[in-house]
Every structure is written in structure tokens, then in C-alpha cells.
Scaffold this motif. Sequence first.
Motif, PDB file in Angstrom:
ATOM      1  N   ILE A   8       0.841  -1.191   0.000  1.00 25.29           N
ATOM      2  CA  ILE A   8       0.000   0.000   0.000  1.00 25.29           C
ATOM      3  C   ILE A   8       0.880   1.245   0.000  1.00 25.29           C
ATOM      4  O   ILE A   8       1.606   1.497   0.955  1.00 25.29           O
ATOM      5  CB  ILE A   8      -0.942   0.002   1.209  1.00 25.29           C
ATOM      6  CG1 ILE A   8      -1.885  -1.207   1.138  1.00 25.29           C
ATOM      7  CG2 ILE A   8      -1.744   1.294   1.275  1.00 25.29           C
ATOM      8  CD1 ILE A   8      -2.840  -1.317   2.301  1.00 25.29           C
ATOM      9  N   PRO A   9       0.828   2.045  -1.057  1.00 27.28           N
ATOM     10  CA  PRO A   9       1.676   3.233  -1.126  1.00 27.28           C
ATOM     11  C   PRO A   9       1.049   4.434  -0.413  1.00 27.28           C
ATOM     12  O   PRO A   9      -0.166   4.615  -0.419  1.00 27.28           O
ATOM     13  CB  PRO A   9       1.784   3.499  -2.632  1.00 27.28           C
ATOM     14  CG  PRO A   9       0.496   2.980  -3.177  1.00 27.28           C
ATOM     15  CD  PRO A   9       0.095   1.810  -2.314  1.00 27.28           C
ATOM     16  N   PHE A  10       1.908   5.244   0.175  1.00 32.45           N
ATOM     17  CA  PHE A  10       1.500   6.500   0.782  1.00 32.45           C
ATOM     18  C   PHE A  10       2.169   7.633  -0.001  1.00 32.45           C
ATOM     19  O   PHE A  10       3.394   7.694  -0.074  1.00 32.45           O
ATOM     20  CB  PHE A  10       1.918   6.557   2.249  1.00 32.45           C
ATOM     21  CG  PHE A  10       1.150   5.620   3.128  1.00 32.45           C
ATOM     22  CD1 PHE A  10       0.004   6.032   3.780  1.00 32.45           C
ATOM     23  CD2 PHE A  10       1.569   4.301   3.287  1.00 32.45           C
ATOM     24  CE1 PHE A  10      -0.716   5.165   4.581  1.00 32.45           C
ATOM     25  CE2 PHE A  10       0.858   3.425   4.094  1.00 32.45           C
ATOM     26  CZ  PHE A  10      -0.287   3.857   4.742  1.00 32.45           C
ATOM     27  N   ILE A  11       1.356   8.492  -0.566  1.00 34.23           N
ATOM     28  CA  ILE A  11       1.862   9.612  -1.360  1.00 34.23           C
ATOM     29  C   ILE A  11       1.736  10.871  -0.508  1.00 34.23           C
ATOM     30  O   ILE A  11       0.627  11.353  -0.243  1.00 34.23           O
ATOM     31  CB  ILE A  11       1.078   9.750  -2.667  1.00 34.23           C
ATOM     32  CG1 ILE A  11       1.184   8.447  -3.472  1.00 34.23           C
ATOM     33  CG2 ILE A  11       1.596  10.925  -3.487  1.00 34.23           C
ATOM     34  CD1 ILE A  11       0.112   8.270  -4.514  1.00 34.23           C
ATOM     35  N   CYS A  12       2.855  11.373  -0.033  1.00 31.10           N
ATOM     36  CA  CYS A  12       2.884  12.534   0.850  1.00 31.10           C
ATOM     37  C   CYS A  12       3.048  13.787  -0.008  1.00 31.10           C
ATOM     38  O   CYS A  12       4.014  13.903  -0.762  1.00 31.10           O
ATOM     39  CB  CYS A  12       4.029  12.415   1.853  1.00 31.10           C
ATOM     40  SG  CYS A  12       3.973  10.897   2.838  1.00 31.10           S
ATOM     41  N   PHE A  13       2.107  14.701   0.115  1.00 26.95           N
ATOM     42  CA  PHE A  13       2.065  15.874  -0.759  1.00 26.95           C
ATOM     43  C   PHE A  13       2.337  17.137   0.039  1.00 26.95           C
ATOM     44  O   PHE A  13       1.724  17.368   1.082  1.00 26.95           O
ATOM     45  CB  PHE A  13       0.681  15.987  -1.404  1.00 26.95           C
ATOM     46  CG  PHE A  13       0.520  17.156  -2.341  1.00 26.95           C
ATOM     47  CD1 PHE A  13       0.649  16.982  -3.704  1.00 26.95           C
ATOM     48  CD2 PHE A  13       0.239  18.425  -1.855  1.00 26.95           C
ATOM     49  CE1 PHE A  13       0.501  18.060  -4.577  1.00 26.95           C
ATOM     50  CE2 PHE A  13       0.088  19.510  -2.714  1.00 26.95           C
ATOM     51  CZ  PHE A  13       0.223  19.326  -4.078  1.00 26.95           C
ATOM     52  N   GLY A  14       3.286  17.975  -0.469  1.00 32.69           N
ATOM     53  CA  GLY A  14       3.414  19.285   0.134  1.00 32.69           C
ATOM     54  C   GLY A  14       4.818  19.771   0.382  1.00 32.69           C
ATOM     55  O   GLY A  14       5.745  19.508  -0.388  1.00 32.69           O
ATOM     56  N   LEU A  41       7.079   0.785   4.848  1.00 33.35           N
ATOM     57  CA  LEU A  41       5.956   1.103   3.977  1.00 33.35           C
ATOM     58  C   LEU A  41       6.442   1.804   2.711  1.00 33.35           C
ATOM     59  O   LEU A  41       7.503   2.410   2.710  1.00 33.35           O
ATOM     60  CB  LEU A  41       4.967   2.009   4.712  1.00 33.35           C
ATOM     61  CG  LEU A  41       4.358   1.419   5.985  1.00 33.35           C
ATOM     62  CD1 LEU A  41       3.566   2.477   6.730  1.00 33.35           C
ATOM     63  CD2 LEU A  41       3.464   0.233   5.665  1.00 33.35           C
ATOM     64  N   GLN A  42       5.651   1.734   1.666  1.00 30.71           N
ATOM     65  CA  GLN A  42       5.964   2.470   0.442  1.00 30.71           C
ATOM     66  C   GLN A  42       5.611   3.935   0.650  1.00 30.71           C
ATOM     67  O   GLN A  42       4.472   4.247   1.002  1.00 30.71           O
ATOM     68  CB  GLN A  42       5.143   1.942  -0.735  1.00 30.71           C
ATOM     69  CG  GLN A  42       5.579   0.616  -1.295  1.00 30.71           C
ATOM     70  CD  GLN A  42       4.877   0.349  -2.618  1.00 30.71           C
ATOM     71  OE1 GLN A  42       4.975   1.133  -3.564  1.00 30.71           O
ATOM     72  NE2 GLN A  42       4.151  -0.748  -2.686  1.00 30.71           N
ATOM     73  N   SER A  43       6.560   4.813   0.432  1.00 29.92           N
ATOM     74  CA  SER A  43       6.250   6.237   0.561  1.00 29.92           C
ATOM     75  C   SER A  43       6.861   7.013  -0.591  1.00 29.92           C
ATOM     76  O   SER A  43       7.989   6.752  -1.008  1.00 29.92           O
ATOM     77  CB  SER A  43       6.755   6.791   1.900  1.00 29.92           C
ATOM     78  OG  SER A  43       8.165   6.792   1.965  1.00 29.92           O
ATOM     79  N   PHE A  44       6.086   7.948  -1.108  1.00 30.45           N
ATOM     80  CA  PHE A  44       6.510   8.848  -2.175  1.00 30.45           C
ATOM     81  C   PHE A  44       6.279  10.269  -1.684  1.00 30.45           C
ATOM     82  O   PHE A  44       5.325  10.531  -0.948  1.00 30.45           O
ATOM     83  CB  PHE A  44       5.693   8.609  -3.449  1.00 30.45           C
ATOM     84  CG  PHE A  44       5.750   7.203  -3.973  1.00 30.45           C
ATOM     85  CD1 PHE A  44       6.652   6.850  -4.954  1.00 30.45           C
ATOM     86  CD2 PHE A  44       4.883   6.244  -3.485  1.00 30.45           C
ATOM     87  CE1 PHE A  44       6.698   5.561  -5.452  1.00 30.45           C
ATOM     88  CE2 PHE A  44       4.921   4.937  -3.966  1.00 30.45           C
ATOM     89  CZ  PHE A  44       5.833   4.594  -4.955  1.00 30.45           C
ATOM     90  N   LEU A  45       7.126  11.172  -2.100  1.00 30.28           N
ATOM     91  CA  LEU A  45       6.969  12.572  -1.717  1.00 30.28           C
ATOM     92  C   LEU A  45       6.767  13.418  -2.965  1.00 30.28           C
ATOM     93  O   LEU A  45       7.612  13.433  -3.859  1.00 30.28           O
ATOM     94  CB  LEU A  45       8.189  13.060  -0.939  1.00 30.28           C
ATOM     95  CG  LEU A  45       8.169  14.527  -0.500  1.00 30.28           C
ATOM     96  CD1 LEU A  45       6.981  14.792   0.422  1.00 30.28           C
ATOM     97  CD2 LEU A  45       9.479  14.890   0.202  1.00 30.28           C
ATOM     98  N   VAL A  46       5.632  14.100  -3.032  1.00 29.86           N
ATOM     99  CA  VAL A  46       5.374  15.069  -4.092  1.00 29.86           C
ATOM    100  C   VAL A  46       5.694  16.444  -3.525  1.00 29.86           C
ATOM    101  O   VAL A  46       4.991  16.951  -2.647  1.00 29.86           O
ATOM    102  CB  VAL A  46       3.902  15.024  -4.557  1.00 29.86           C
ATOM    103  CG1 VAL A  46       3.646  16.121  -5.583  1.00 29.86           C
ATOM    104  CG2 VAL A  46       3.564  13.660  -5.137  1.00 29.86           C
ATOM    105  N   THR A  47       6.768  17.058  -4.005  1.00 31.02           N
ATOM    106  CA  THR A  47       7.184  18.363  -3.520  1.00 31.02           C
ATOM    107  C   THR A  47       7.943  19.078  -4.629  1.00 31.02           C
ATOM    108  O   THR A  47       8.058  18.551  -5.744  1.00 31.02           O
ATOM    109  CB  THR A  47       8.030  18.234  -2.241  1.00 31.02           C
ATOM    110  OG1 THR A  47       8.185  19.525  -1.638  1.00 31.02           O
ATOM    111  CG2 THR A  47       9.405  17.625  -2.532  1.00 31.02           C
TER     112      THR A  47
END
Length: 295
Positions: A8-14, A41-47
Motif C-alpha cells: 500500500i503506497p503513501f503519497i505525501c504531498f506538500g 511502507l511504500q512512501s513517495f513525496l510530491v514536492t
Amino acid sequence: MSASHNDIPFICFGESFWSSRGMLAAGSPLKLACHLKRLGLQSFLVTRVGIDEEGKHLISFAEANRVTTDLFQLDYELPTGTITAAGKFAPEKRADFHLQAWDNIQWDPGFEKLPGARGFLVHGSLAARNEVSRRTFYRYLETGISRIFNLNLHASFYNRQVIEHCLRGTYLLKLTLEELELLTGWFGKVSGAADRMKLLQDRFSIPLILVSTGQQGCMLNVRGTMHEHPGFPPQNAGAATAEDAFLAGALLPLITGESPANIMGYACAMQALAAAGKMEFNYEPAMIHQLHLKI
């Protein structure tokens, strides 16, 4: 909700930025992504960062902590974010704040290819302070991805209209006791944390509301049923700086279908260790598990 936690991926935005006090990498989405990755965990950062030395170092920091940087955007005009003091953006007046790279996050068609149907978008309120990033964020909401709203209010950089927009459709709302009191003051006259949580839950149809109460542990409302946890020592002023660790600790047992008691226990254990200065992002998950077992 039960699943293999690494599916389950978590896409962290900001926001992502440097604190000028010791030049510490900061920004709630960045820190949360690091904690989630450390927990397996799967984590991606949108920044978005500038093409300056601070931007290069921020990318290196994320890579060193195994956070995927494929979704980092480069800004050729605005600088990489910085703050002048811990937790306080300058200048204070909304009309005068200086735009930073993370205020200018652009829509990328690649966002639509992310595994949103089985993942979560984790966001706060700060990244919506400027129109460009706010517009991108709102467009992301239209994809229908499940959302975790880590409220994280900053004085002068939020308004009721934006917060209400974000509350609608949220799966899990995480906030502090002070933030809970502020929000519910907008919508009615209620007293007591449990009644305040119910007010938000009923008004916005939020399945899960998690409130960090600092020295008093935490509370979790699961579809109308209240649960509480007393927290762990050390319970000190440092707990306020460990909110991202707290949320990360809650998300691991949440997605693996653990009980409310385990969700709160793991979250409080993470917060206690972070508040005590015993971990940044180089800890082993077993440390948290061992403390959590002392419920």
C-alpha cells in the motif's frame, strides 16, 4: 482494512524545506515519508525544490533516507524552502509571505499513473497556502484517492474554506487537541474532546479521527466509537515536535487491520521515542514495538 503493509503506497504531498536552526531537513510531508519508509511502507513525496544548493541537499537527504524522489519537481525561479525559526514561517503576514518552491507544485500527468486505487494521499493544510500548489492539490483530490488529512495548522497560512474543502472525503483526520478545539469552534458550541470529534465526524462523514493529546496520549474515534490511550513516558514538551512520528506509527497497524488499541499504542510509542530525541530516521521498528508492548 487489511493488506500486506508493503503493498500500500503513501503519497505525501506538500512542503519540504530547511530549518536555518542547524539546517535541519523539515516539512511534515518530508518527515512523514521518511518515517513511513523506515517502518517498511511504500512512501513517495510530491514536492518542489529550487535549483540551488539547498535543493540538491534536500534531494540527497531524501535519497539517503530511501524516500523515492521521482516526484520531486525542480523550480528554476523560486528557491528551496527555508524557515527562520523552528515551526515559524516568516514573514508572518499572509499578504507578505515569500513564495518558495513548494508553493509552486505543478500538475504532472504522471500523478495519474500512481497506484491511487489501493493507496493513500497524505496531506496537510500548509501546502494549500498558495494558489498554484492548492490548485494542483485540488486536482489530485478529483482522482478519488483515499486521503489522510494531517491537519498541521500554521498561523496565518490557513482559512476555513480550504480546511472545509479538505475535510470532505477524508478517510482519516489526524489533529492535535488544540486544533480540534479551533476547528469545532467554527461549527458549533460543544465541550469535551469526544463531543468535538463526533461533531466533525457527523458533519463531514469522516470514518476515523485521531487526536494527539501530547502528555495525555491520544484518542481515536472509529466510526462513532471512542477509544483512548494514556501514552508513554517520557511525556514532555518535545512531544509537540513528534507529530509526524506519531502519525506514521498509527498508519502501519491501521493498514494491517490491527485493533484501535494497537493503532494508538504504536502511535504513542513512536511519539514518545521521537520526543525523547532517541530517533531521527535511523531507528529500527523493533524499538517501537518493544515500547508498544508495555501498554
